[in-house]
Write a protein that holds these residues in place. Structure first.
Motif, mmCIF file in Angstrom:
data_model
loop_
_atom_site.group_PDB
_atom_site.id
_atom_site.type_symbol
_atom_site.label_atom_id
_atom_site.label_comp_id
_atom_site.label_asym_id
_atom_site.label_seq_id
_atom_site.Cartn_x
_atom_site.Cartn_y
_atom_site.Cartn_z
ATOM 1 N N PHE A 75 5.538 -15.671 -15.418
ATOM 2 C CA PHE A 75 5.302 -16.781 -14.488
ATOM 3 C C PHE A 75 6.604 -17.444 -14.078
ATOM 4 C CE2 PHE A 75 1.336 -16.447 -16.902
ATOM 5 C CZ PHE A 75 0.460 -16.221 -15.838
ATOM 6 N N SER A 93 8.604 -19.681 -10.371
ATOM 7 C CA SER A 93 8.472 -20.129 -8.983
ATOM 8 C C SER A 93 8.370 -18.941 -8.018
ATOM 9 C CB SER A 93 9.641 -21.026 -8.610
ATOM 10 O OG SER A 93 10.847 -20.411 -8.989
ATOM 11 N N GLU A 121 6.865 -15.119 -7.477
ATOM 12 C CA GLU A 121 5.870 -14.231 -8.061
ATOM 13 C C GLU A 121 6.451 -12.832 -8.220
ATOM 14 O OE1 GLU A 121 1.446 -13.092 -6.897
ATOM 15 O OE2 GLU A 121 1.937 -15.209 -6.531
ATOM 16 N N ARG A 155 14.826 -16.323 -16.201
ATOM 17 C CA ARG A 155 13.653 -16.374 -17.088
ATOM 18 C C ARG A 155 13.980 -15.966 -18.519
ATOM 19 N NH1 ARG A 155 8.665 -14.217 -13.319
ATOM 20 N NH2 ARG A 155 9.023 -15.708 -11.633
ATOM 21 N N GLY A 157 4.491 -23.163 -10.436
ATOM 22 C CA GLY A 157 4.991 -22.079 -9.595
ATOM 23 C C GLY A 157 5.874 -22.569 -8.473
ATOM 24 N N GLU A 158 5.446 -22.290 -7.257
ATOM 25 C CA GLU A 158 6.283 -22.611 -6.103
ATOM 26 C C GLU A 158 6.506 -24.099 -5.935
ATOM 27 O OE1 GLU A 158 4.607 -20.685 -2.657
ATOM 28 O OE2 GLU A 158 4.142 -18.954 -3.925
#
Lengths: 345, 346
Positions: free
Chosen positions: A28, A30, A32, A60, A312-313
């Motif tokens: 997971f 920002s 995908e 990450r 996320g975004e």
């Protein structure tokens, strides 16, 4: 023995959970990235997009490892402080050690000009920030150490630590008042906490520091067990209280300074995780409690990091907005049930 | 007494703190296989003496030798294998099982990580059995009663395998049964395990029954040591608590209030038990009992007891038979009141 086997099983289960959490943290973010691509990157095979590889390796992966190590570091130092002070509410943030590190960071950032932008430091500024944190944490540790010779009562010492924390906070506020707006901004961002503060290049150094601190913590397992009986019994068992305290302070200092410098002052993990570990493992025996606490700390930190990156975004939730939501209920549960919980009696 | 059996010996020892000497010139010895009780009033310095003996606090001057070697020359590790202590301190070990807690006592003998070998485990099991807590070996110490916890701490001291065990008021917070149990346990351990055991206590009665030796600590005489009966029969017990209203009852081995009878009564009893309790009741109500050797004299008040429900009171020649102490005492109170009133009216 039965208890030993139980400890191994817990460690195994926690290791599996940590593995799953690491995968989730890598998946997971920002941007995908398909699971297959993540797997390929980790195996060393190329992916369709170079940017994916870059995101995984440069952002990450270090964030994952940092979260794991920070969680372990904060929890181990929390456990040590709780045992040495015979106080279930001891923790580096409560004793003022974190604020000491923060003060060091503030001095470095606001005066020394270690300008940072949300996590990615310039190397020179970065070093001055770590150095500042070490100086600050050691300073407060020194004061606590001196006070601990004068103040024999653990609770009073804790209160003294809280007072020192207040003083350092007000010094930080004063520094902020006289600082530039960019300096204040970067300090505030840092103060929200973020496991993304360690770059891949920095990761080996950071890991080394944390591992050193953790090794000292593990070496202290035997005297920590003796200290469960109080200092006078421990002394009678041949423990040199002063040496043990000094070593514990060294370890706590290293662990707190490193995590605070790189990731900001992270509250509640150090306080709550030892309790979670005790409640689940059902023992105060550090032989199994120390490894379980370290692993639980890693798992909790990875969970917190996962919660931070879930939007996320939309962006990243500050770490210090998440840790109290997990930590505070644990502490309240423990306080309400203290008559029923074995290790209080 | 064999010289080897002396575990700890003090010569002209002064104890206290840097600014204040509590006692000077103390001389003492503890022997292997003996239970010694340290008696003294509250705040007299029993704990200070025990701390000095366990070397947590240095003696101000004088020599203390432990197994023939000056106590100050012992390293922390050596001490932990020579002196085991049991304290009244609060512990934080509720989350340990009984076996884990007792195992902590092996720390002076184990390596860096405290790993237990089979021989250590055997010693631990032996100690758990010796104090009679085997049934609860896998329970959390938090689940134990105070008496059981004290037994666990004694087991911890046993596995230290120290020839000397010091206990600071081990029976302080216990109920009567547990107190007696602990004292019996300690006496048995001293003999069976050949330890020198010193404990401070306020339980004079049990100490007199079970202690091989007494150490009496008083402001006036410092520390007096000796075999229990020697000290009792040379009237040393009265010196322990310098209070005129309390005296040591040599016959029964207890402290009791001094009898201050306003009125004399001649007491005749069928047996010793009846006599004892009749005297107890009369003393409490302000009568001074005379024994039947003085029978010839014609006392106005006489009591003759031939059974627990046959109490014959003779007052100025009149006889009253009472069936219980309740009715006897009620009538005695009334009569003496009337007598007093008459006296006042006249």
């Amino acid at each position: 023995m039965k208890a030993e086997r139980k400890g191994y099983i817990y460690c195994l289960v926690l290791a599996i959970i940590i593995g799953i959490l690491i995968m989730a943290n890598l998946l997971f973010g920002s941007v995908e990235i398909p699971p297959k691509a993540v797997l390929n990157t980790l195996m060393g095979n190329g992916t369709e997009k170079a940017s994916w590889e870059f995101i995984i390796w440069e952002s990450r992966f270090p964030q994952c490892i940092t979260a794991m190590l920070c969680g372990a570091a904060l929890s181990a130092s929390g456990l040590m402080l709780q045992t040495v002070f015979n106080n279930p509410l001891a923790d580096s943030s409560i004793l003022g050690i974190s604020s000491g590190a923060s003060l060091g960071v503030a001095v470095a950032m606001l005066i020394g000009g270690g300008s940072i932008a949300a996590g990615s430091f310039v190397l020179s500024g970065f070093l001055s920030v770590i150095f500042g944190a070490f100086i600050g944490a050691s300073l407060i540790l020194g004061i606590i150490l001196i006070l601990s010779h004068v103040i024999k009562n653990s609770i009073m010492l804790l209160i003294a630590g809280i007072m020192i924390g207040y003083v350092t906070s007000s010094v930080i506020s004063l520094l902020n008042f006289f600082s530039t707006s960019e300096g204040v901004h970067s300090y505030i961002i840092w103060g929200m906490g973020n496991f993304g503060g360690v770059s891949l290049k920095m990761l080996p150094y950071f890991s080394l520091i944390i591992v050193c601190g953790l090794i000292i913590a593990i070496l202290l397992i035997k005297p920590l067990n003796a200290l469960l009986l109080g200092t006078r019994y421990a002394e009678n068992l041949g423990i040199n209280i002063r040496n043990v305290r000094n070593l514990m302070f060294l370890s706590t200092g290293i662990l707190t300074a490193a995590t605070t410098a790189f990731c900001g002052p992270i509250a509640f993990i150090g306080l709550a995780v030892p309790h979670i570990a005790r409640l689940f493992s059902g023992t105060s025996n550090h032989n199994s409690l120390m490894p379980i606490t370290i692993l639980t700390g890693s798992a909790v930190a990875l969970t917190c990091n996962l919660l931070c990156i879930l939007p996320g975004e939309l962006g990243i939730i500050p770490l210090n907005a998440v840790t109290p939501i997990i930590g505070a209920p644990v502490i309240i549960y423990v306080i309400i049930n203290q008559r029923k919980i074995q290790y209080f009696n | 007494m064999n010289k080897d059996s002396i575990i700890i010996k003090g010569e002209n020892v002064s104890i206290g703190y840097r600014k204040q000497t509590v006692y000077r010139e103390l001389n003492f010895q503890l022997y292997r296989g003996e239970l010694t009780c340290l008696l003294g009033a509250n705040g007299i310095g029993k704990s200070t003496l025990l701390r000095t003996l366990s070397a947590t606090q240095p003696a101000l001057c004088g020599n203390i030798s432990l197994l023939g070697k000056p106590i100050s020359s012992y390293s922390e590790e050596e001490l932990s294998r020579t002196v085991g202590v049991v304290l009244t301190d609060r512990t934080y070990a509720g989350g340990l099982t009984v076996r884990e807690l007792v195992s902590l006592g092996r720390q002076p003998h184990t390596g860096f990580f405290g790993r237990l070998h089979q021989s250590d485990k055997d010693i631990i099991e032996h100690a758990i059995n010796a104090v009679g807590i085997a049934r609860k070996a896998n329970c959390y110490t938090a689940e134990l009663s105070d008496g059981e916890r004290q037994k666990v701490m004694i087991a911890k001291a046993l596995v230290q395998e120290s020839p000397l065990i010091l206990l600071d008021e081990p029976t302080a917070f216990l109920d009567v049964i547990s107190r007696i149990e602990i004292m019996m346990l300690l006496h048995r351990l001293a003999t069976e395990e050949q330890k020198a055991i010193l404990l401070s206590t306020h339980d004079v009665e049990q100490a007199l029954v079970l202690a091989d030796r007494l150490w009496l600590l008083t402001d006036e005489n410092g520390l007096e040591c000796g075999v229990t009966e020697d000290l009792i029969l040379s009237n040393r017990m009265d010196a322990l608590f310098p209070n005129k209203e309390i005296r040591f009852d040599l016959m029964h081995g207890i402290y009791s209030p001094t009898v201050q009878g306003k009125q004399n009564i001649l007491l005749t009893a069928g047996d010793e038990t009846l006599r004892h309790w009749a005297q107890n009741a009369l003393n409490r109500n302000g009568f001074f009992c005379l024994s039947d050797e003085n029978k010839s004299k014609n006392y106005p008040l006489q009591l003759e007891i031939s059974g627990k429900d046959r109490l014959k009171l003779t007052q100025n020649g009149e006889e009253y038979i009472h069936k219980s102490f309740e009715s006897l005492l009620t009538s005695l109170r009334q009569k003496t009141n009337i007598a007093e009133k008459k006296y006042i009216n006249n």
